[in-house]
Design a protein around this motif. Structure first.
Motif, PDB file in Angstrom:
ATOM      1  N   GLY A 141       0.674  -1.032   0.018  1.00 31.91           N
ATOM      2  CA  GLY A 141      -0.130  -0.019   0.098  1.00 31.91           C
ATOM      3  C   GLY A 141       0.912   1.247   0.003  1.00 31.91           C
ATOM      4  O   GLY A 141       0.186   2.392  -0.053  1.00 31.91           O
ATOM      5  N   GLU A 142       2.423   1.212   0.196  1.00 32.90           N
ATOM      6  CA  GLU A 142       2.968   2.281   0.092  1.00 32.90           C
ATOM      7  C   GLU A 142       3.020   3.009  -1.154  1.00 32.90           C
ATOM      8  O   GLU A 142       2.707   2.567  -2.321  1.00 32.90           O
ATOM      9  N   ARG A 143       2.680   4.390  -1.279  1.00 32.60           N
ATOM     10  CA  ARG A 143       2.521   5.035  -2.500  1.00 32.60           C
ATOM     11  C   ARG A 143       3.155   6.443  -2.634  1.00 32.60           C
ATOM     12  O   ARG A 143       3.413   7.133  -1.650  1.00 32.60           O
ATOM     13  N   TYR A 144       3.045   6.868  -4.005  1.00 32.83           N
ATOM     14  CA  TYR A 144       3.690   8.137  -4.411  1.00 32.83           C
ATOM     15  C   TYR A 144       2.681   8.754  -5.206  1.00 32.83           C
ATOM     16  O   TYR A 144       1.862   8.199  -5.801  1.00 32.83           O
ATOM     17  N   VAL A 145       2.490  10.202  -4.962  1.00 33.89           N
ATOM     18  CA  VAL A 145       1.731  10.865  -6.069  1.00 33.89           C
ATOM     19  C   VAL A 145       2.763  12.207  -6.754  1.00 33.89           C
ATOM     20  O   VAL A 145       3.529  13.029  -5.778  1.00 33.89           O
ATOM     21  N   ALA A 146       3.056  12.209  -7.901  1.00 35.50           N
ATOM     22  CA  ALA A 146       3.795  13.122  -8.481  1.00 35.50           C
ATOM     23  C   ALA A 146       2.985  14.354  -8.970  1.00 35.50           C
ATOM     24  O   ALA A 146       1.972  14.178  -9.961  1.00 35.50           O
ATOM     25  N   LEU A 147       3.078  15.655  -8.821  1.00 36.87           N
ATOM     26  CA  LEU A 147       2.565  16.771  -9.405  1.00 36.87           C
ATOM     27  C   LEU A 147       3.602  17.469 -10.350  1.00 36.87           C
ATOM     28  O   LEU A 147       4.312  18.146  -9.803  1.00 36.87           O
ATOM     29  N   PHE A 148       3.144  17.617 -11.577  1.00 37.47           N
ATOM     30  CA  PHE A 148       3.869  18.279 -12.516  1.00 37.47           C
ATOM     31  C   PHE A 148       3.350  19.750 -13.032  1.00 37.47           C
ATOM     32  O   PHE A 148       2.109  19.639 -13.686  1.00 37.47           O
ATOM     33  N   ASN A 149       3.956  20.598 -13.178  1.00 36.54           N
ATOM     34  CA  ASN A 149       3.581  21.809 -13.617  1.00 36.54           C
ATOM     35  C   ASN A 149       4.459  22.053 -14.998  1.00 36.54           C
ATOM     36  O   ASN A 149       5.388  22.274 -15.142  1.00 36.54           O
ATOM     37  N   LEU A 150       3.415  21.886 -16.189  1.00 32.19           N
ATOM     38  CA  LEU A 150       4.259  21.902 -17.545  1.00 32.19           C
ATOM     39  C   LEU A 150       4.252  23.174 -17.979  1.00 32.19           C
ATOM     40  O   LEU A 150       4.590  23.563 -19.119  1.00 32.19           O
ATOM     41  N   PRO A 171      -6.550  11.886  -2.790  1.00 27.84           N
ATOM     42  CA  PRO A 171      -6.209  10.329  -2.859  1.00 27.84           C
ATOM     43  C   PRO A 171      -7.389   9.786  -3.780  1.00 27.84           C
ATOM     44  O   PRO A 171      -6.968   8.773  -4.526  1.00 27.84           O
ATOM     45  N   ALA A 172      -8.374   9.964  -3.716  1.00 30.27           N
ATOM     46  CA  ALA A 172      -9.545   9.163  -4.310  1.00 30.27           C
ATOM     47  C   ALA A 172      -9.410   9.394  -5.951  1.00 30.27           C
ATOM     48  O   ALA A 172      -9.764   8.372  -6.524  1.00 30.27           O
ATOM     49  N   GLU A 173      -8.841  10.740  -6.303  1.00 27.29           N
ATOM     50  CA  GLU A 173      -8.641  10.749  -7.793  1.00 27.29           C
ATOM     51  C   GLU A 173      -7.527   9.748  -8.231  1.00 27.29           C
ATOM     52  O   GLU A 173      -7.755   9.213  -9.277  1.00 27.29           O
ATOM     53  N   CYS A 174      -6.591   9.730  -7.495  1.00 28.50           N
ATOM     54  CA  CYS A 174      -5.352   8.913  -7.729  1.00 28.50           C
ATOM     55  C   CYS A 174      -6.118   7.335  -7.710  1.00 28.50           C
ATOM     56  O   CYS A 174      -5.530   6.603  -8.459  1.00 28.50           O
ATOM     57  N   GLY A 225      -8.963  -1.197  -4.863  1.00 30.51           N
ATOM     58  CA  GLY A 225      -8.134  -2.050  -3.501  1.00 30.51           C
ATOM     59  C   GLY A 225      -6.646  -1.696  -3.573  1.00 30.51           C
ATOM     60  O   GLY A 225      -6.219  -2.113  -2.705  1.00 30.51           O
ATOM     61  N   TRP A 226      -6.077  -1.360  -4.582  1.00 26.33           N
ATOM     62  CA  TRP A 226      -4.639  -0.924  -4.569  1.00 26.33           C
ATOM     63  C   TRP A 226      -4.231   0.109  -3.935  1.00 26.33           C
ATOM     64  O   TRP A 226      -3.485   0.220  -3.217  1.00 26.33           O
ATOM     65  N   PHE A 227      -4.779   1.401  -4.431  1.00 25.35           N
ATOM     66  CA  PHE A 227      -4.154   2.569  -3.828  1.00 25.35           C
ATOM     67  C   PHE A 227      -5.168   3.237  -2.901  1.00 25.35           C
ATOM     68  O   PHE A 227      -6.567   3.322  -3.256  1.00 25.35           O
ATOM     69  N   CYS A 228      -5.033   3.388  -1.704  1.00 29.23           N
ATOM     70  CA  CYS A 228      -6.020   3.667  -0.563  1.00 29.23           C
ATOM     71  C   CYS A 228      -6.408   4.924  -0.557  1.00 29.23           C
ATOM     72  O   CYS A 228      -5.659   6.052  -0.817  1.00 29.23           O
ATOM     73  N   PRO A 229      -7.784   5.234  -0.882  1.00 25.25           N
ATOM     74  CA  PRO A 229      -8.300   6.702  -1.059  1.00 25.25           C
ATOM     75  C   PRO A 229      -8.397   7.456   0.128  1.00 25.25           C
ATOM     76  O   PRO A 229      -8.778   8.605  -0.104  1.00 25.25           O
ATOM     77  N   GLU A 230      -8.002   7.008   1.322  1.00 26.95           N
ATOM     78  CA  GLU A 230      -8.337   7.764   2.354  1.00 26.95           C
ATOM     79  C   GLU A 230      -7.107   8.761   2.414  1.00 26.95           C
ATOM     80  O   GLU A 230      -6.082   8.952   2.152  1.00 26.95           O
ATOM     81  N   GLU A 231      -7.655   9.927   3.203  1.00 31.93           N
ATOM     82  CA  GLU A 231      -6.731  11.114   3.626  1.00 31.93           C
ATOM     83  C   GLU A 231      -5.765  10.509   4.634  1.00 31.93           C
ATOM     84  O   GLU A 231      -5.825   9.663   5.534  1.00 31.93           O
ATOM     85  N   GLY A 232      -4.499  11.563   4.705  1.00 32.81           N
ATOM     86  CA  GLY A 232      -3.699  11.052   5.705  1.00 32.81           C
ATOM     87  C   GLY A 232      -2.576  11.963   5.593  1.00 32.81           C
ATOM     88  O   GLY A 232      -2.573  13.116   4.680  1.00 32.81           O
ATOM     89  N   THR A 233      -1.374  11.716   6.157  1.00 32.40           N
ATOM     90  CA  THR A 233      -0.200  12.838   6.102  1.00 32.40           C
ATOM     91  C   THR A 233       0.874  12.179   4.974  1.00 32.40           C
ATOM     92  O   THR A 233       1.108  10.883   4.808  1.00 32.40           O
ATOM     93  N   TRP A 234       1.234  13.223   4.547  1.00 32.15           N
ATOM     94  CA  TRP A 234       2.029  12.815   2.981  1.00 32.15           C
ATOM     95  C   TRP A 234       3.509  13.743   3.226  1.00 32.15           C
ATOM     96  O   TRP A 234       3.287  14.896   3.904  1.00 32.15           O
ATOM     97  N   GLU A 235       4.623  13.166   2.762  1.00 34.93           N
ATOM     98  CA  GLU A 235       5.655  13.866   2.853  1.00 34.93           C
ATOM     99  C   GLU A 235       6.234  14.233   1.384  1.00 34.93           C
ATOM    100  O   GLU A 235       6.333  13.248   0.524  1.00 34.93           O
TER     101      GLU A 235
END
Lengths: 433, 433, 433, 433
Positions: free
Chosen positions: B367-376, B387-390, B397-407
């Motif tokens: 369940g470890e996950r990453y999200v990258a935001l790119f400004n083109l 997280p739900a959109e991701c 069941g793969w990418f947990c849509p719940e909110e939480g703390t991110w680094e």
């Protein structure tokens, strides 16, 4: 198009359809002798030696290769190909094609050779000197410019040393007495990014090299299809350019030629001939391993000759002349048909339907005119056209729309209408002075 | 893909971007020493010698040619290229790359070489013997298969003798201790009819030849772009395949990579890596005649690394390592970033607009996950995603849509939202265990 | 792919191959009753009404048009097409397909309909209101987006009002109880610049509209061929997509399907099915004006079913079910064959030669496996393969390479080898638990 | 090309560049009055009303659409479009364009209109009668033949009823006194399979319909690019055909025109004019929402006019004539320049390099000749050419290669050489009688 000023459309014989890579001096002379005797009075005059006259061992690996890769070729110290003396004995000792050309000329005929665009690959790998240039062959050759189908040459870079190489071979050809060169892998090149008409600079270099020799030589470009969009360039720098890939004796490619002629109809004039390719008549195919009579029916043969002539294509016989039968020879001696090759006619497609095609030609100065009716279908049928319909395809005043008496060229019959029953795949050709 | 079983995505250094055709043994060793000391702990391990290590006089005609046509190469009696001893002294006397590979291995690193598809042209023209075959090189080489951009080789026919030639060079490479081969002019060939992925049989032959050696070697195919339609074939017979033509340090090609990654996103898995090409960082271009710092801004460099890693591309440094500055080195030592290369993550593009792109990656097992935001775009702006959109981009069941703390990986900041201000051409990368 | 979670690959019946545009309620119910009785126990469950259920006068101008241009369609005040009550009497009075769907459901089956992408052209010309939007149909319709082959619709712009139109029709379909929609002119659109997969935004809009209904509906895209490069997009937003243009009962297109399956082999998984199109079995063609038995030989029919199943394509019967003969029915009741459609198998092409093709499938969890041998030639011949060769096409550890006993699925014969004599155009299918 | 016999190349004014879809009767008359007074003596004579003269509400949704989809058009009971009376008040009551045409003719000028290929879409959806045919509009219209960029029409099927529709509109236009029709979406159609010159039968139908009227009308085909391969067809059935997409005032498209003229150079003759499109001079763009002075520099304007004239393109002014400044007007009154449009000259590109282009023209009857030198680069530079080099581009004997005195047309300077300093993007034009 250089200083080529003859009105007459080129007519002759080419060794390829019967001999492939394997024609010999004796074969050439036998065909030339036949032409001088039976065909020359009707306008046939070119005798052309086709591909790989410089190669040894031709036809020895026929089951695998038409052109043996990395095979042995006769070449001088400047990387110029010479006739293989095993096939052309008179060329030995550096004489080249001069002795053979002299004999052809003595028959009142003209002599032509086939040339692959470029410089021999081995000349580049061996860093041979280029006559008239300081750079060696490795700097002249373009390693990415190879033919898709023949392993002998590299294309030539657009540089002064590249021009010097072309000058060096054309001077050699002029010294032999060559009247006609058929340059191959240049009218349509196979590989992207050279695809299509992709080596225009080599055409221009050949044109310049011919001009420098001071000798009249027809510059003929192969293989096709040429691209209509470049018609201005072909017209300016060459004399003939193939509008089709290699043409053989099957109906589908003959049918397809009608579409090609349609597209090129506005681009025929003396010295500038879109070329429908050789006429596979009589016996063909021997050195491809399967000698045979042409697969065309008699009607198809007449259709082919009618189309080539009314369109205005050069005529190159792809037959072993010495084996021609009487009927085939009679086709080639039809003066009224061959009159269409005299350079005075302008021709147009009048109509094209799925099963029918009509062409007309007129000499704008004299009003002399022809109409050809083609039956493209599998069944016999009546085709007719009025002079007025033909006239509509030309500028006003060229083609006289009045009725009158016409002669059908193949039968000699007279008629006051342009029309009649046409055989499947057959043609009628009407003439009126 | 053979028996390649490592999960880790390949990471290393390649000589091309700095040295072009001209890298020497000393250069390679200096970069390897640097890697061993500063980068190996973070996963970097491949040291790859790029093109024309066999050629003499490289870079001596730079103003005219990158690759000297018909130049001098070091070759053995079976037509196998060997390192040029002037550039790789330890290879002299037939030792080949073994001494160099041994030194690289002693540093705990892996050794790779560049290989042009095919057999040297001169081997074919000289009819050299092929080890393990009765046919000679002229029968193995295909005279119509040349590279559009490099003059050294002919492609190889799909015959047992052709396989024997490939076997003979792979056995040699295995005997040297090669761990990685980057085969060129094979992933996308330039000329029709070989255009696109036009030499599949040579890939299969290379695959078989590697299998026969019994040695694990990464098979990397260049140049791109690979064609997605053949993804099944790349996956089965190779390990890496370029999805782009040569990548350099300009924004347009970096922007274009987003579209390429979009198309290839379903095709990344361990042992099967679509390859975004080398990272032009630090100093590049010296032996192309213009040494320079990468033209990428710092933000663009982070964008590049973020995209390569979240997509799952191999990472090959195109830099002179010994000249790396502290800031650049820090990018290459970011453990949280490089964790994405461990082979456990599945990634997907979440959305793509003209100015914005979002990718997410998840380890389906943990369940470890990453999200990258790119400004083109050319201006800074806020980007946010839930997280739900991701999660919607992955199987349920793969990418947990719940909110939480991110680094945020580049800054180390904590946040309970995935979002923030992103610099022009910049990226943020969020991580959550 | 939305929330579609069934493992089973869709199997059912479609009205097109027998009824063209002209199927009636009675026809549909007769086929459904047959399916419920004879096929449902084997997994067949979808009953799909194909094109122009909304049109009057269908088949009345067959000699000129398949789809009458500018003909009369049943449409509500919001520009939504309704069943033509002359063909579907129970739809009268605004009931739509609900009464028919209820009857299908009562048989334990599922109900599907065909939908042309877009909004009726006449709705746009009449400026009809769009349910849930302020803009009218003329602002929603894209006047340049028409189908190449059907005159009914305009494509929809990518705007909120456009989404509202799609929402409005999907809500209607959900209220009817539709379980499956086959959207046409969307998987491959004919006209440049929409050529290929040119209306991706309409797929996304359909996906969203289905999600908003809260109802499970299979989203099936036609016609093909889909483009592999966009496989990620099909997978994310649709459930089935055609990999071929309309498939009919001739060998050349069946042979061609092997190449298509090769390209798509890495892209089959539950909820994401590349679709080989309908199975033209039994009686077909009646409302095209020429009812006939399938032109496929018995061997070709088995080859077709074997390929569709081992590849993992959906199965949609293009036959009049009530006229099935015993032999054909037996094919459709082969449990061991249809087991391949349970969503647990991963399959790969093992080898492909001119005359032979081999596929294998394995359930990675249980090791259960299949191997299919196809004879693509015109003459019978022996084909054999080892388990080890099959295993090489899969990740290590999936397909057990050991020898053992296999059952040939069509004959029931046991054997310790995978191999045997295969009829021309025929197939053998081996199974081992 | 019908019976069009005028030598003079068409010259005139077109409303599009300034007025877009929104020109009114008053605007047309104002421009006509200006032309009669200031330009007619120099050969300018056509006044052409461009697109959507039949449409209401034009320009009312400019921010979204150039052509309002499914908008309101003026149409008679036979589906023939009529002038919108709000824009053309004199057309009210069924008078059509006759009153306006009469006024234009009274000024000694000629009147032209723009026509979209096909029949109004609404006529098809409403099943309107077709004058002179039994079939209604829904049978005449082809529902798959729409313009890529304009929503008004359907293409017309190749049937007698289709011909009847075209006859019906051309009879109407002839009754109004139309001298020129610019038919759009026909020279290059956007959508595959009609892409390129994809509606040849509609050109032939228009040609026939014009012939039936017995009135001389120039048939002008838009938009481009026309395809050179079909030059024979354009020449036979039309008078002008665009060789480019819409031409506007930016250098890149002007530079590109040199390549287009190169390809078309062999296809210019009286009655058969490849068309370089309108001249965006003076004020343009007003009803596109941004009135502006042409973005061309003065040198670029002279280059444009020089190229159009020496190539032999028709000249159509895209300017608001009443706002022309003195300098621009002087360009349009240059008699020596416009002499090239008299139909007596044959022209050829003499050479083309990256930065330089030279054209020459000659009247083969009188030997009068022009040479144009173009500087395509960003910096001023000297260009020179000898008469002999120019002569080589023509058949022998046409262009006299001797030296002599030349006049530079733009400056009036005399010189004994063809050459001089040419401004960036500028041109010199030399003339010798």
């Amino acid at each position: 198009m250089g200083k080529y000023t003859t009105l007459q459309t080129p007519m002759g014989w080419n060794s390829y359809d019967y001999y492939d890579t394997n024609v010999t001096e004796a074969d050439v002379l036998a065909n030339a002798a036949y032409m001088a005797k039976h065909l020359k009075p009707y306008g046939w005059e070119y005798v052309v030696v086709d591909i790989q006259w410089y190669a040894y061992d031709t036809a020895s690996m026929r089951d695998q290769f038409q052109y043996i890769p990395f095979g042995r070729n006769e070449m001088d110290e400047f990387g110029r190909l010479l006739p293989c003396p095993e096939k052309f004995p008179s060329s030995a000792g550096g004489a080249g094609f001069k002795p053979l050309a002299d004999k052809i000329h003595a028959l009142g005929l003209k002599f032509g050779i086939h040339v692959m665009r470029g410089i021999p690959r081995l000349a580049a790998h061996q860093h041979l000197p280029v006559l008239g240039a300081e750079e060696t062959a490795d700097m002249v050759a373009d390693p990415a410019s190879v033919a898709e189908w023949n392993p002998d040459m590299y294309g030539i870079r657009n540089t002064p040393a590249g021009q010097a190489y072309y000058d060096s071979i054309l001077q050699l050809y002029a010294s032999w007495g060559v009247d006609f060169i058929k340059v191959d892998d240049i009218c349509s090149t196979g590989f992207h990014p050279h695809r299509g008409y992709g080596r225009k600079h080599e055409v221009e270099m050949l044109h310049k090299a011919i001009e420098k020799t001071g000798r009249d030589m027809v510059l003929s470009l192969s293989p096709g299809p040429a691209t209509v969009e470049q018609s201005w360039h072909y017209s300016r720098y060459a004399n003939m350019w193939r509008i089709t890939d290699d043409f053989w004796d099957n109906w589908d490619t003959l049918l397809d030629m009608f579409t090609r002629c349609e597209k090129w109809q506005d681009h025929v004039r003396p010295g500038c001939w879109p070329d429908c390719d050789m006429l596979p008549l009589g016996k063909v195919g021997k050195h491809f391993g399967h000698e045979r009579d042409t697969l065309f029916t008699k009607d198809e043969q007449k259709t082919m000759l009618t189309l080539w002539c009314i369109f205005g294509s050069p005529l190159m016989l792809g037959a072993e002349l010495t084996l021609l039968d009487h009927w085939t020879l009679s086709l080639l001696q039809n003066e009224k048909l061959l009159r269409l090759e005299n350079g005075r006619f302008v021709s147009r497609q009048v109509l094209r339907h799925k099963d029918t095609c009509v062409w007309a030609a007129v000499d704008p100065k004299t009003g002399e005119r022809y109409v050809a009716l083609f039956n493209l279908s599998e069944t016999a049928g009546k085709i007719a056209i009025s002079p007025a319909e033909c006239a509509a395809a030309f500028p006003e005043g060229w083609f006289c729309p009045e009725e009158g008496t016409w002669e059908e060229v193949w039968s000699g019959n007279q008629s006051d209408k342009i029309g009649g029953e046409v055989a499947p795949h057959g043609a009628l050709l009407f003439h009126r002075s």
